[in-house]
Motif scaffolding. Sequence first.
Motif, short mmCIF file in Angstrom:
data_model
loop_
_atom_site.label_atom_id
_atom_site.label_comp_id
_atom_site.label_asym_id
_atom_site.label_seq_id
_atom_site.Cartn_x
_atom_site.Cartn_y
_atom_site.Cartn_z
N UNK A 1 0.90 15.46 -4.42
CA UNK A 1 0.32 15.31 -3.08
C UNK A 1 -1.18 15.04 -3.16
N UNK A 2 -1.87 15.85 -3.96
CA UNK A 2 -3.33 15.68 -4.06
C UNK A 2 -3.68 14.26 -4.53
N UNK B 1 0.86 -1.21 0.00
CA UNK B 1 0.00 0.00 0.00
C UNK B 1 0.89 1.24 0.00
N UNK B 2 1.82 1.26 0.93
CA UNK B 2 2.72 2.41 1.04
C UNK B 2 3.48 2.64 -0.27
N UNK C 1 3.08 9.26 -6.25
CA UNK C 1 3.63 10.57 -5.86
C UNK C 1 4.89 10.88 -6.68
N UNK D 1 -2.85 11.55 -2.02
CA UNK D 1 -3.82 11.54 -0.91
C UNK D 1 -5.11 10.85 -1.34
N UNK E 1 -12.80 10.52 4.72
CA UNK E 1 -11.99 10.09 3.57
C UNK E 1 -12.65 10.41 2.25
N UNK F 1 -6.03 0.08 12.55
CA UNK F 1 -5.37 0.41 11.28
C UNK F 1 -3.88 0.67 11.43
N UNK F 2 -3.44 0.87 12.67
CA UNK F 2 -2.01 1.14 12.85
C UNK F 2 -1.19 -0.15 12.76
N UNK G 1 -4.44 7.11 -1.55
CA UNK G 1 -4.34 6.57 -0.19
C UNK G 1 -5.73 6.35 0.40
N UNK G 2 -6.61 7.35 0.25
CA UNK G 2 -7.98 7.22 0.79
C UNK G 2 -8.76 6.11 0.10
N UNK H 1 1.32 4.06 -3.26
CA UNK H 1 1.01 5.50 -3.12
C UNK H 1 2.28 6.32 -3.40
N UNK H 2 3.40 5.85 -2.88
CA UNK H 2 4.67 6.57 -3.10
C UNK H 2 5.05 6.58 -4.58
N UNK I 1 -7.42 2.86 1.45
CA UNK I 1 -7.90 2.67 2.84
C UNK I 1 -9.34 2.18 2.85
#
Lengths: 166, 322
Positions: free
Chosen positions: B181-182, B153-154, B161, B185, B268, B207-208, B188-189, B157-158, B192
Amino acid sequence: MRAAAADSVMKFDGILDETTSFENLVSLAQPIEANSPEIVAADLSKIQRANSTGIVTWLRFVKQCPFPLKYVNSPKWLVSQFNMINGFFVNGSYVESFQVPFFCPEDESYFVFTMLVGIDIPILDSYTNFIVPNRMLNEKIYEVDIEPELYFSFISQNAKIFREKI
Amino acid sequence: MKKSLILTHFFEPEWAIVNKINTIAKSSSITPIHCPTTEILEETLSKIQSDSRVLFFSDEGLISYVQSLCKNNYEFHFEIALFIDTKIESVANSVSEIEQVKYLIGKDQNESFGRDLAILIKKFKNSDILDLEKYLSFGADVHRTKIYNSKQKHDSVAEIFDFISGWGDPGYSHPYDDYARKVSEVTDELILNAIFNANPRLKSADRSLEFILSEAECVDVAWGFDGEVFGVSVKDYFGKFNRETVMQYISAQRHFDDVTGNSSAGLGLKLILERTHNLITNVEVERTTEVLALVRFDARNRKFEKRKKSVYYFSVNTKKIS
Protein backbone atom coordinates in the motif's frame (compact mmCIF):
# COMPACT_ATOMS: atom_id res chain seq x y z
CA MET A 1 -14.14 3.64 -5.31
CA ARG A 2 -17.45 1.92 -4.57
CA ALA A 3 -19.80 2.98 -1.82
CA ALA A 4 -22.91 1.75 -0.08
CA ALA A 5 -25.15 3.54 2.39
CA ALA A 6 -27.71 2.07 4.75
CA ASP A 7 -29.43 3.67 7.74
CA SER A 8 -26.66 5.63 9.41
CA VAL A 9 -23.65 3.91 7.90
CA MET A 10 -21.67 4.68 4.77
CA LYS A 11 -19.23 1.98 3.65
CA PHE A 12 -16.61 2.37 0.98
CA ASP A 13 -14.21 0.08 -0.82
CA GLY A 14 -11.78 0.16 -3.72
CA ILE A 15 -9.34 3.03 -4.26
CA LEU A 16 -9.84 6.66 -3.27
CA ASP A 17 -8.20 8.48 -6.17
CA GLU A 18 -8.86 10.89 -9.04
CA THR A 19 -11.65 8.66 -10.34
CA THR A 20 -13.62 9.19 -7.12
CA SER A 21 -16.52 11.45 -7.96
CA PHE A 22 -17.59 14.24 -5.62
CA GLU A 23 -21.07 14.12 -7.17
CA ASN A 24 -21.37 10.39 -6.39
CA LEU A 25 -20.47 11.00 -2.77
CA VAL A 26 -23.09 13.74 -2.53
CA SER A 27 -25.77 11.57 -4.13
CA LEU A 28 -24.91 8.76 -1.72
CA ALA A 29 -25.54 11.10 1.19
CA GLN A 30 -28.94 12.28 -0.06
CA PRO A 31 -31.10 9.29 0.99
CA ILE A 32 -29.43 9.28 4.41
CA GLU A 33 -30.07 12.99 4.81
CA ALA A 34 -33.79 12.36 4.33
CA ASN A 35 -33.80 10.52 7.69
CA SER A 36 -32.21 13.53 9.44
CA PRO A 37 -29.59 11.44 11.26
CA GLU A 38 -27.70 12.97 14.19
CA ILE A 39 -24.51 11.28 13.09
CA VAL A 40 -23.47 8.86 10.34
CA ALA A 41 -20.67 6.29 10.55
CA ALA A 42 -18.10 6.43 7.74
CA ASP A 43 -16.25 3.14 7.31
CA LEU A 44 -13.28 3.44 4.96
CA SER A 45 -11.53 0.29 6.20
CA LYS A 46 -11.99 -1.51 2.88
CA ILE A 47 -10.39 1.29 0.88
CA GLN A 48 -7.16 -0.31 -0.26
CA ARG A 49 -5.27 2.95 -0.72
CA ALA A 50 -5.70 6.64 -1.45
CA ASN A 51 -3.92 9.38 -3.36
CA SER A 52 -3.90 13.13 -2.76
CA THR A 53 -6.54 13.88 -5.41
CA GLY A 54 -8.92 11.35 -3.85
CA ILE A 55 -8.27 12.76 -0.38
CA VAL A 56 -9.04 16.29 -1.58
CA THR A 57 -12.33 15.04 -3.07
CA TRP A 58 -13.18 13.32 0.20
CA LEU A 59 -12.42 16.44 2.25
CA ARG A 60 -14.58 18.59 -0.04
CA PHE A 61 -17.40 16.12 0.50
CA VAL A 62 -16.98 16.18 4.29
CA LYS A 63 -17.03 19.98 4.23
CA GLN A 64 -20.39 20.01 2.47
CA CYS A 65 -21.86 16.87 3.98
CA PRO A 66 -25.35 17.60 5.39
CA PHE A 67 -24.69 15.52 8.52
CA PRO A 68 -21.66 14.97 10.79
CA LEU A 69 -19.52 11.87 10.22
CA LYS A 70 -17.91 9.61 12.77
CA TYR A 71 -15.04 7.59 11.36
CA VAL A 72 -15.15 3.93 12.33
CA ASN A 73 -12.48 1.24 11.78
CA SER A 74 -10.25 3.95 10.35
CA PRO A 75 -7.39 2.23 8.52
CA LYS A 76 -3.74 3.19 8.86
CA TRP A 77 -3.62 5.26 5.66
CA LEU A 78 -6.53 7.34 6.94
CA VAL A 79 -4.93 7.82 10.36
CA SER A 80 -1.89 9.10 8.49
CA GLN A 81 -4.13 11.74 6.85
CA PHE A 82 -5.73 12.63 10.20
CA ASN A 83 -2.21 13.36 11.44
CA MET A 84 -0.98 15.13 8.32
CA ILE A 85 -3.81 17.61 7.73
CA ASN A 86 -4.52 20.17 10.44
CA GLY A 87 -8.22 20.78 10.94
CA PHE A 88 -9.26 17.47 9.36
CA PHE A 89 -12.29 17.19 11.65
CA VAL A 90 -14.65 19.80 10.27
CA ASN A 91 -18.40 19.89 10.19
CA GLY A 92 -18.81 17.93 13.44
CA SER A 93 -16.77 14.91 12.34
CA TYR A 94 -14.64 12.85 14.73
CA VAL A 95 -13.10 9.39 15.12
CA GLU A 96 -14.86 6.63 17.00
CA SER A 97 -12.42 3.80 16.21
CA PHE A 98 -9.22 3.25 14.28
CA GLN A 99 -6.75 0.52 13.42
CA VAL A 100 -3.44 0.12 15.23
CA PRO A 101 -0.71 -2.23 13.95
CA PHE A 102 0.88 -4.70 16.37
CA PHE A 103 3.89 -6.96 15.98
CA CYS A 104 4.74 -10.36 17.46
CA PRO A 105 8.55 -10.62 17.92
CA GLU A 106 8.30 -14.39 18.42
CA ASP A 107 7.39 -15.15 14.81
CA GLU A 108 7.57 -11.67 13.25
CA SER A 109 3.87 -11.73 12.47
CA TYR A 110 1.81 -8.61 12.15
CA PHE A 111 -1.74 -7.92 13.23
CA VAL A 112 -4.01 -4.91 13.15
CA PHE A 113 -6.32 -4.33 16.13
CA THR A 114 -9.20 -1.89 16.04
CA MET A 115 -9.27 0.45 19.04
CA LEU A 116 -11.93 2.74 20.40
CA VAL A 117 -11.06 6.35 21.14
CA GLY A 118 -11.77 7.14 24.79
CA ILE A 119 -11.92 3.45 25.76
CA ASP A 120 -8.89 1.57 24.42
CA ILE A 121 -6.98 4.80 23.89
CA PRO A 122 -7.81 7.53 26.41
CA ILE A 123 -8.16 11.08 25.13
CA LEU A 124 -4.98 12.83 26.27
CA ASP A 125 -3.35 16.15 25.49
CA SER A 126 -0.05 14.36 24.93
CA TYR A 127 1.02 10.77 24.35
CA THR A 128 4.64 11.26 25.39
CA ASN A 129 5.58 8.22 27.49
CA PHE A 130 2.13 6.69 26.90
CA ILE A 131 2.33 2.90 26.89
CA VAL A 132 -0.07 0.78 24.87
CA PRO A 133 -0.56 -2.58 26.61
CA ASN A 134 0.42 -5.74 24.75
CA ARG A 135 -2.34 -7.86 23.26
CA MET A 136 -2.76 -11.63 23.21
CA LEU A 137 -3.92 -13.44 20.10
CA ASN A 138 -3.74 -17.18 19.46
CA GLU A 139 -1.49 -17.52 22.54
CA LYS A 140 1.00 -15.07 21.09
CA ILE A 141 1.96 -11.71 22.58
CA TYR A 142 1.67 -8.72 20.27
CA GLU A 143 3.45 -5.42 20.94
CA VAL A 144 2.22 -2.12 19.58
CA ASP A 145 4.10 -1.27 16.39
CA ILE A 146 3.69 2.51 16.20
CA GLU A 147 5.10 5.52 18.04
CA PRO A 148 2.12 6.59 20.22
CA GLU A 149 3.22 10.24 20.32
CA LEU A 150 3.06 10.43 16.52
CA TYR A 151 0.29 7.97 15.68
CA PHE A 152 -2.16 9.30 18.28
CA SER A 153 -1.37 12.95 17.66
CA PHE A 154 -4.69 13.43 15.82
CA ILE A 155 -6.37 12.70 19.18
CA SER A 156 -4.19 15.02 21.27
CA GLN A 157 -4.49 17.81 18.67
CA ASN A 158 -8.28 17.47 18.63
CA ALA A 159 -8.77 16.45 22.26
CA LYS A 160 -11.40 19.13 22.90
CA ILE A 161 -13.52 18.03 19.91
CA PHE A 162 -13.21 14.35 20.81
CA ARG A 163 -14.08 14.89 24.49
CA GLU A 164 -17.26 16.69 23.48
CA LYS A 165 -18.28 13.87 21.15
CA ILE A 166 -17.27 10.75 23.04
CA MET B 1 36.33 18.59 -16.63
CA LYS B 2 36.10 21.30 -13.99
CA LYS B 3 37.95 20.71 -10.75
CA SER B 4 35.76 19.30 -7.99
CA LEU B 5 36.41 19.90 -4.31
CA ILE B 6 34.76 18.65 -1.16
CA LEU B 7 34.80 20.76 1.99
CA THR B 8 33.55 19.80 5.43
CA HIS B 9 32.85 21.97 8.45
CA PHE B 10 30.47 21.00 11.22
CA PHE B 11 28.91 22.55 14.28
CA GLU B 12 29.23 19.19 15.98
CA PRO B 13 31.80 17.16 14.04
CA GLU B 14 31.22 13.42 14.04
CA TRP B 15 34.48 11.95 13.00
CA ALA B 16 32.90 8.80 11.65
CA ILE B 17 31.04 10.97 9.13
CA VAL B 18 34.04 13.19 8.35
CA ASN B 19 36.24 10.14 7.79
CA LYS B 20 33.59 8.48 5.64
CA ILE B 21 33.33 11.57 3.43
CA ASN B 22 37.11 11.80 3.18
CA THR B 23 37.54 8.20 2.12
CA ILE B 24 34.72 8.35 -0.42
CA ALA B 25 36.01 11.65 -1.84
CA LYS B 26 39.54 10.28 -2.18
CA SER B 27 38.30 7.11 -3.82
CA SER B 28 36.49 9.34 -6.32
CA SER B 29 39.72 11.31 -6.95
CA ILE B 30 38.29 14.43 -5.33
CA THR B 31 40.29 16.43 -2.81
CA PRO B 32 38.53 16.58 0.58
CA ILE B 33 39.37 19.47 2.90
CA HIS B 34 38.16 19.43 6.47
CA CYS B 35 37.92 22.93 7.93
CA PRO B 36 37.87 22.80 11.75
CA THR B 37 37.00 26.50 12.11
CA THR B 38 34.92 29.03 10.19
CA GLU B 39 38.07 31.12 9.66
CA ILE B 40 39.81 28.25 7.91
CA LEU B 41 36.67 27.51 5.90
CA GLU B 42 36.35 31.10 4.70
CA GLU B 43 40.04 31.33 3.88
CA THR B 44 39.79 28.09 1.91
CA LEU B 45 36.73 29.32 0.02
CA SER B 46 38.43 32.61 -0.80
CA LYS B 47 41.21 30.75 -2.63
CA ILE B 48 39.01 28.55 -4.81
CA GLN B 49 39.18 29.25 -8.52
CA SER B 50 36.06 30.45 -10.27
CA ASP B 51 35.78 27.44 -12.59
CA SER B 52 35.76 24.93 -9.70
CA ARG B 53 32.84 22.95 -8.38
CA VAL B 54 32.53 22.73 -4.60
CA LEU B 55 30.39 20.39 -2.52
CA PHE B 56 30.29 21.57 1.08
CA PHE B 57 29.12 19.23 3.85
CA SER B 58 27.85 20.78 7.06
CA ASP B 59 25.07 20.22 9.59
CA GLU B 60 21.84 21.81 10.70
CA GLY B 61 23.53 23.53 13.66
CA LEU B 62 25.11 25.89 11.13
CA ILE B 63 22.09 26.85 9.03
CA SER B 64 22.31 30.55 9.97
CA TYR B 65 26.02 30.58 9.24
CA VAL B 66 25.49 28.78 5.92
CA GLN B 67 22.87 31.37 5.01
CA SER B 68 25.30 34.24 5.62
CA LEU B 69 28.09 32.38 3.80
CA CYS B 70 25.91 32.04 0.70
CA LYS B 71 25.47 35.80 0.51
CA ASN B 72 29.10 36.02 -0.66
CA ASN B 73 28.04 35.07 -4.20
CA TYR B 74 31.09 32.94 -4.91
CA GLU B 75 31.96 32.69 -8.57
CA PHE B 76 32.59 28.95 -8.41
CA HIS B 77 29.75 26.42 -8.50
CA PHE B 78 28.71 25.84 -4.89
CA GLU B 79 26.40 23.15 -3.52
CA ILE B 80 25.67 22.35 0.11
CA ALA B 81 24.69 19.12 1.87
CA LEU B 82 23.43 19.35 5.43
CA PHE B 83 23.31 16.47 7.88
CA ILE B 84 20.19 16.71 9.98
CA ASP B 85 19.02 15.18 13.21
CA THR B 86 15.63 16.81 13.70
CA LYS B 87 12.48 16.63 11.59
CA ILE B 88 13.22 17.15 7.92
CA GLU B 89 10.13 19.35 7.52
CA SER B 90 11.44 22.05 9.85
CA VAL B 91 14.93 22.01 8.33
CA ALA B 92 13.48 22.20 4.80
CA ASN B 93 11.55 25.27 5.92
CA SER B 94 14.72 26.93 7.25
CA VAL B 95 16.73 26.29 4.09
CA SER B 96 14.04 26.75 1.45
CA GLU B 97 15.47 30.13 0.44
CA ILE B 98 19.13 29.08 0.49
CA GLU B 99 19.40 27.91 -3.09
CA GLN B 100 22.79 26.27 -2.63
CA VAL B 101 21.39 23.78 -0.09
CA LYS B 102 20.37 20.87 -2.26
CA TYR B 103 20.79 17.87 -0.01
CA LEU B 104 19.32 17.20 3.45
CA ILE B 105 20.78 13.98 4.78
CA GLY B 106 19.20 12.25 7.77
CA LYS B 107 21.94 11.49 10.31
CA ASP B 108 21.04 7.85 10.41
CA GLN B 109 24.12 5.77 9.84
CA ASN B 110 22.17 2.85 8.53
CA GLU B 111 23.25 0.05 6.27
CA SER B 112 23.34 2.23 3.17
CA PHE B 113 24.76 5.43 4.65
CA GLY B 114 28.16 5.08 2.95
CA ARG B 115 26.61 4.00 -0.32
CA ASP B 116 24.24 6.99 -0.34
CA LEU B 117 27.15 9.37 0.27
CA ALA B 118 29.18 7.70 -2.48
CA ILE B 119 26.29 8.09 -4.93
CA LEU B 120 25.88 11.76 -3.98
CA ILE B 121 29.57 12.47 -4.51
CA LYS B 122 29.73 10.55 -7.77
CA LYS B 123 26.63 12.27 -9.16
CA PHE B 124 28.05 15.65 -8.11
CA LYS B 125 31.34 14.87 -9.80
CA ASN B 126 30.04 13.38 -13.05
CA SER B 127 26.73 15.21 -13.49
CA ASP B 128 25.34 11.86 -14.62
CA ILE B 129 22.29 12.06 -12.41
CA LEU B 130 19.45 10.02 -13.89
CA ASP B 131 18.38 6.44 -13.28
CA LEU B 132 17.11 4.30 -10.46
CA GLU B 133 19.76 1.64 -11.06
CA LYS B 134 22.37 3.83 -9.35
CA TYR B 135 20.54 3.25 -6.06
CA LEU B 136 19.91 -0.49 -6.25
CA SER B 137 22.55 -3.13 -5.65
CA PHE B 138 23.84 -5.25 -8.47
CA GLY B 139 21.45 -8.09 -9.11
CA ALA B 140 18.23 -6.17 -8.73
CA ASP B 141 15.85 -6.45 -11.65
CA VAL B 142 14.55 -3.06 -12.69
CA HIS B 143 11.07 -3.21 -14.23
CA ARG B 144 10.16 -0.46 -16.65
CA THR B 145 6.92 0.71 -18.17
CA LYS B 146 5.57 3.72 -20.06
CA ILE B 147 2.29 5.47 -19.33
CA TYR B 148 0.23 7.05 -22.10
CA ASN B 149 -3.28 6.84 -20.64
CA SER B 150 -5.43 6.42 -17.53
CA LYS B 151 -5.63 2.65 -17.76
CA GLN B 152 -1.87 2.26 -17.97
CA LYS B 153 -1.48 4.47 -14.89
CA HIS B 154 -3.93 2.33 -12.96
CA ASP B 155 -2.34 -0.92 -14.17
CA SER B 156 1.22 0.06 -13.33
CA VAL B 157 0.30 1.06 -9.77
CA ALA B 158 -1.69 -2.16 -9.37
CA GLU B 159 1.24 -4.20 -10.71
CA ILE B 160 3.55 -2.77 -8.03
CA PHE B 161 0.95 -3.42 -5.34
CA ASP B 162 0.54 -7.04 -6.43
CA PHE B 163 4.30 -7.54 -6.77
CA ILE B 164 4.96 -6.57 -3.13
CA SER B 165 1.85 -8.01 -1.50
CA GLY B 166 2.63 -11.33 -3.23
CA TRP B 167 5.78 -11.74 -1.12
CA GLY B 168 3.83 -12.74 1.99
CA ASP B 169 2.51 -16.25 2.44
CA PRO B 170 -1.27 -16.34 2.05
CA GLY B 171 -3.02 -16.74 5.37
CA TYR B 172 0.02 -15.55 7.32
CA SER B 173 -0.05 -12.16 9.01
CA HIS B 174 2.74 -10.30 7.28
CA PRO B 175 3.59 -6.63 6.75
CA TYR B 176 3.83 -6.81 2.96
CA ASP B 177 0.28 -5.68 2.31
CA ASP B 178 1.10 -2.56 4.26
CA TYR B 179 4.32 -2.04 2.32
CA ALA B 180 2.46 -2.72 -0.92
CA ARG B 181 0.00 0.00 0.00
CA LYS B 182 2.72 2.47 0.98
CA VAL B 183 4.76 1.95 -2.19
CA SER B 184 1.75 1.97 -4.50
CA GLU B 185 0.55 5.23 -2.89
CA VAL B 186 4.00 6.73 -3.46
CA THR B 187 4.02 5.53 -7.07
CA ASP B 188 0.53 6.88 -7.67
CA GLU B 189 1.55 10.32 -6.34
CA LEU B 190 4.73 10.41 -8.40
CA ILE B 191 2.78 9.55 -11.55
CA LEU B 192 0.05 12.10 -10.77
CA ASN B 193 2.75 14.72 -10.36
CA ALA B 194 4.40 13.81 -13.66
CA ILE B 195 1.12 13.77 -15.57
CA PHE B 196 -0.75 16.72 -14.14
CA ASN B 197 1.74 19.04 -12.41
CA ALA B 198 4.67 18.77 -14.82
CA ASN B 199 2.68 18.93 -18.04
CA PRO B 200 1.48 22.50 -18.80
CA ARG B 201 -1.36 21.15 -20.99
CA LEU B 202 -2.87 19.16 -18.12
CA LYS B 203 -2.06 21.41 -15.17
CA SER B 204 -5.64 22.56 -14.75
CA ALA B 205 -7.30 19.53 -16.33
CA ASP B 206 -10.17 17.76 -14.59
CA ARG B 207 -8.31 14.79 -13.14
CA SER B 208 -11.44 12.68 -12.96
CA LEU B 209 -11.54 12.54 -16.77
CA GLU B 210 -9.53 9.96 -18.69
CA PHE B 211 -6.26 11.34 -20.07
CA ILE B 212 -4.23 10.46 -23.14
CA LEU B 213 -0.59 11.50 -23.43
CA SER B 214 1.40 12.08 -26.61
CA GLU B 215 4.85 10.56 -27.12
CA ALA B 216 6.47 13.78 -25.82
CA GLU B 217 4.23 13.80 -22.75
CA CYS B 218 4.52 10.15 -21.78
CA VAL B 219 5.71 9.16 -18.32
CA ASP B 220 8.35 6.51 -17.61
CA VAL B 221 8.03 4.38 -14.49
CA ALA B 222 10.79 2.11 -13.17
CA TRP B 223 10.89 0.04 -10.01
CA GLY B 224 12.93 -2.67 -8.39
CA PHE B 225 13.99 -4.32 -5.14
CA ASP B 226 17.53 -5.38 -4.26
CA GLY B 227 16.72 -7.31 -1.11
CA GLU B 228 17.18 -4.25 1.12
CA VAL B 229 15.76 -1.26 -0.67
CA PHE B 230 12.68 -0.88 -2.84
CA GLY B 231 13.04 1.92 -5.34
CA VAL B 232 10.56 3.49 -7.70
CA SER B 233 11.23 6.29 -10.15
CA VAL B 234 8.92 8.33 -12.34
CA LYS B 235 10.22 10.44 -15.18
CA ASP B 236 8.61 13.20 -17.23
CA TYR B 237 10.15 15.06 -20.15
CA PHE B 238 9.51 18.64 -19.08
CA GLY B 239 12.40 19.15 -16.63
CA LYS B 240 10.75 21.95 -14.68
CA PHE B 241 10.57 20.69 -11.09
CA ASN B 242 12.58 23.17 -9.05
CA ARG B 243 14.35 22.97 -5.71
CA GLU B 244 12.26 25.67 -4.04
CA THR B 245 9.05 23.79 -4.77
CA VAL B 246 10.46 20.59 -3.29
CA MET B 247 11.63 22.31 -0.09
CA GLN B 248 8.46 24.38 0.30
CA TYR B 249 6.11 21.44 -0.21
CA ILE B 250 8.06 19.31 2.22
CA SER B 251 8.12 21.98 4.89
CA ALA B 252 4.59 23.33 4.64
CA GLN B 253 2.00 22.46 7.26
CA ARG B 254 -1.15 21.16 5.61
CA HIS B 255 -4.39 22.72 6.75
CA PHE B 256 -7.86 21.59 5.71
CA ASP B 257 -8.64 24.89 3.97
CA ASP B 258 -5.37 24.87 2.00
CA VAL B 259 -5.92 21.32 0.84
CA THR B 260 -9.53 21.80 -0.20
CA GLY B 261 -8.83 25.24 -1.68
CA ASN B 262 -6.81 24.15 -4.71
CA SER B 263 -5.59 20.94 -6.38
CA SER B 264 -3.90 19.61 -3.24
CA ALA B 265 -1.42 22.28 -2.02
CA GLY B 266 1.56 19.92 -2.21
CA LEU B 267 -0.25 17.23 -0.25
CA GLY B 268 1.08 14.65 -2.72
CA LEU B 269 4.75 15.39 -2.06
CA LYS B 270 4.12 15.34 1.67
CA LEU B 271 2.38 12.00 1.31
CA ILE B 272 5.38 10.66 -0.64
CA LEU B 273 7.86 11.84 1.99
CA GLU B 274 5.79 10.29 4.77
CA ARG B 275 6.15 6.85 3.16
CA THR B 276 9.72 7.15 1.92
CA HIS B 277 13.19 7.17 3.43
CA ASN B 278 15.05 8.82 0.56
CA LEU B 279 13.40 11.23 -1.84
CA ILE B 280 15.62 12.08 -4.80
CA THR B 281 14.82 14.57 -7.52
CA ASN B 282 16.95 14.60 -10.66
CA VAL B 283 16.38 17.43 -13.10
CA GLU B 284 17.95 17.92 -16.47
CA VAL B 285 16.71 21.47 -16.89
CA GLU B 286 13.97 21.82 -19.53
CA ARG B 287 14.47 18.18 -20.54
CA THR B 288 13.74 15.64 -17.85
CA THR B 289 12.53 15.40 -14.29
CA GLU B 290 12.99 12.11 -12.52
CA VAL B 291 11.75 11.67 -8.98
CA LEU B 292 12.87 8.60 -7.07
CA ALA B 293 11.56 7.24 -3.82
CA LEU B 294 13.59 4.67 -1.87
CA VAL B 295 11.99 2.65 0.88
CA ARG B 296 13.57 0.17 3.29
CA PHE B 297 11.32 -2.69 4.27
CA ASP B 298 11.67 -3.38 7.98
CA ALA B 299 9.83 -6.19 9.71
CA ARG B 300 8.66 -3.70 12.32
CA ASN B 301 6.61 -0.71 11.27
CA ARG B 302 8.06 1.18 14.25
CA LYS B 303 11.59 0.79 12.90
CA PHE B 304 10.39 1.86 9.45
CA GLU B 305 8.95 5.05 10.87
CA LYS B 306 11.94 5.86 13.10
CA ARG B 307 14.40 5.87 10.22
CA LYS B 308 15.72 9.29 9.34
CA LYS B 309 14.69 10.72 6.00
CA SER B 310 16.86 12.31 3.34
CA VAL B 311 16.03 14.60 0.46
CA TYR B 312 18.34 15.14 -2.51
CA TYR B 313 17.88 17.60 -5.36
CA PHE B 314 20.23 17.15 -8.31
CA SER B 315 20.05 19.41 -11.31
CA VAL B 316 22.16 19.81 -14.39
CA ASN B 317 21.83 22.07 -17.33
CA THR B 318 22.57 19.70 -20.17
CA LYS B 319 23.72 22.51 -22.42
CA LYS B 320 26.00 23.96 -19.77
CA ILE B 321 26.82 21.88 -16.70
CA SER B 322 25.71 23.91 -13.69
